[in-house]
Design a protein around this motif. Structure first.
Motif, short mmCIF file in Angstrom:
data_model
loop_
_atom_site.label_atom_id
_atom_site.label_comp_id
_atom_site.label_asym_id
_atom_site.label_seq_id
_atom_site.Cartn_x
_atom_site.Cartn_y
_atom_site.Cartn_z
N LEU A 2 0.94 -1.42 -0.01
CA LEU A 2 0.06 0.05 -0.14
C LEU A 2 0.92 1.19 -0.14
O LEU A 2 1.66 1.36 0.89
CB LEU A 2 -0.88 -0.16 1.19
CG LEU A 2 -1.97 1.17 1.23
CD1 LEU A 2 -2.98 1.04 0.19
CD2 LEU A 2 -2.63 1.03 2.58
N ALA A 54 -7.79 2.17 10.84
CA ALA A 54 -7.90 1.98 9.40
C ALA A 54 -8.67 2.61 8.53
O ALA A 54 -9.38 2.53 7.73
CB ALA A 54 -8.22 0.49 8.91
N LEU A 64 -2.91 0.33 -4.22
CA LEU A 64 -2.67 -1.03 -3.54
C LEU A 64 -2.34 -2.02 -4.68
O LEU A 64 -3.05 -2.20 -5.58
CB LEU A 64 -4.06 -1.24 -2.73
CG LEU A 64 -4.10 -2.92 -2.14
CD1 LEU A 64 -3.24 -2.84 -0.96
CD2 LEU A 64 -5.58 -3.11 -1.90
N GLN A 75 -12.24 -7.86 -3.77
CA GLN A 75 -11.12 -7.74 -2.97
C GLN A 75 -11.51 -6.56 -1.76
O GLN A 75 -11.61 -5.39 -2.50
CB GLN A 75 -9.82 -7.08 -3.83
CG GLN A 75 -8.97 -6.76 -3.22
CD GLN A 75 -8.14 -7.92 -2.60
OE1 GLN A 75 -7.90 -8.92 -3.18
NE2 GLN A 75 -7.72 -7.70 -1.21
N PRO A 78 -8.15 -2.19 2.33
CA PRO A 78 -7.63 -1.95 3.67
C PRO A 78 -7.73 -0.61 4.40
O PRO A 78 -7.43 -0.61 5.65
CB PRO A 78 -6.00 -2.14 3.43
CG PRO A 78 -5.92 -1.39 2.11
CD PRO A 78 -7.15 -2.01 1.37
N LEU A 79 -8.27 0.38 3.85
CA LEU A 79 -8.55 1.52 4.23
C LEU A 79 -10.23 2.03 4.08
O LEU A 79 -10.61 1.31 2.96
CB LEU A 79 -7.73 2.77 3.80
CG LEU A 79 -6.05 2.44 3.72
CD1 LEU A 79 -5.39 3.48 3.24
CD2 LEU A 79 -5.91 2.44 5.33
N ARG A 113 -15.49 -1.59 5.68
CA ARG A 113 -14.68 -2.74 4.97
C ARG A 113 -15.06 -2.47 3.32
O ARG A 113 -15.86 -3.39 2.97
CB ARG A 113 -14.91 -4.25 5.50
CG ARG A 113 -13.82 -5.16 4.81
CD ARG A 113 -13.80 -6.63 5.55
NE ARG A 113 -13.31 -7.47 5.10
CZ ARG A 113 -11.81 -7.76 5.15
NH1 ARG A 113 -11.12 -6.77 5.90
NH2 ARG A 113 -11.32 -8.77 4.78
N ARG A 191 -12.68 -7.58 13.04
CA ARG A 191 -11.86 -8.63 12.43
C ARG A 191 -12.41 -9.98 13.05
O ARG A 191 -12.30 -10.30 14.00
CB ARG A 191 -10.33 -8.34 12.50
CG ARG A 191 -9.84 -7.13 12.08
CD ARG A 191 -8.29 -7.01 12.12
NE ARG A 191 -8.07 -5.43 11.73
CZ ARG A 191 -7.79 -5.21 10.58
NH1 ARG A 191 -8.33 -5.78 9.53
NH2 ARG A 191 -7.35 -3.91 10.66
#
Length: 198
Positions: A2, A54, A64, A75, A78-79, A113, A191
């Motif tokens: 990233l 995040a 990314l 997919q 991540p942020l 997410r 998570r």
């Protein structure tokens, strides 16, 4: 991998609001000496809170790179919050890139997410020994006022903590004060893994 493609705009940092938060006076000959210190601790606090949650507070662009998809149909990014995906590029083993057709993927926005979803059955195939490169924009906004109030307060409290304990003798001070942890708690992503929630 990233990569942050656009740096944080110094003008977006709430230096004056932070000065008021610390109740520092103005109009003194040392005002300009405090400016870099205030900016440095604000940057550190912002980075720490973004890393813990995040969540990107002030808008920037990122890239990314992935050697394989987490799932063929989507997919996770991540942020958050992701406001736009500028491009999905496919890089071959020689390093040459080509943009995937925009009608083959879509952004599924989510507070915690976000996901790059396949428009059809699967995301475009990644070349052998190559990578997919997702270029996207993330952040609550370009202005400090667009950041949620609890996250703004968390930055101020953590920056004040860093400012107070900025000397080497205080290196052992608590890294994340309880008040800050309480403010950012609701923004941390849940998570799920083999061991359950974390």
């Amino acid at each position: 991998m990233l990569i942050e493609e656009t740096p944080l705009d110094p003008a977006a940092l709430p230096v004056q609001a932070f000065r008021a938060h610390l109740r520092l006076g103005t109009g003194f000959s040392q005002d300009d000496l405090q400016g870099p210190v205030l900016e440095a601790v604000l940057r550190a606090a912002l980075a720490a809170i973004e890393a813990r949650t995040a969540k990107i507070l002030l808008a920037r662009d990122f890239a990314l790179s992935l050697p394989a998809w987490a799932e063929p149909c989507g997919q996770p990014l991540p942020l958050a919050p992701v406001t736009a995906v500028h491009e999905l590029a496919l890089r071959d083993a020689a390093g040459e890139e080509r943009a995937a057709a925009a009608d083959t993927w879509r952004l599924e926005a989510d507070t915690h997410r976000p996901v790059l979803r396949a428009a059809g059955a699967a995301l475009p195939a990644i070349p052998a020994r190559g990578a997919a490169v997702i270029r996207f924009a993330a952040g609550f906004g370009a202005a400090w006022a667009e950041v949620p109030a609890d996250l703004r307060q968390a930055v101020m409290l953590l920056a004040a903590h860093y400012y107070e304990y900025r000397d080497a003798a205080s290196a052992g001070a608590e890294a994340m004060p309880a008040a800050v942890a309480g403010l950012i708690g609701p923004w941390r992503a849940l998570r799920l893994g083999a061991g359950g929630a974390a």
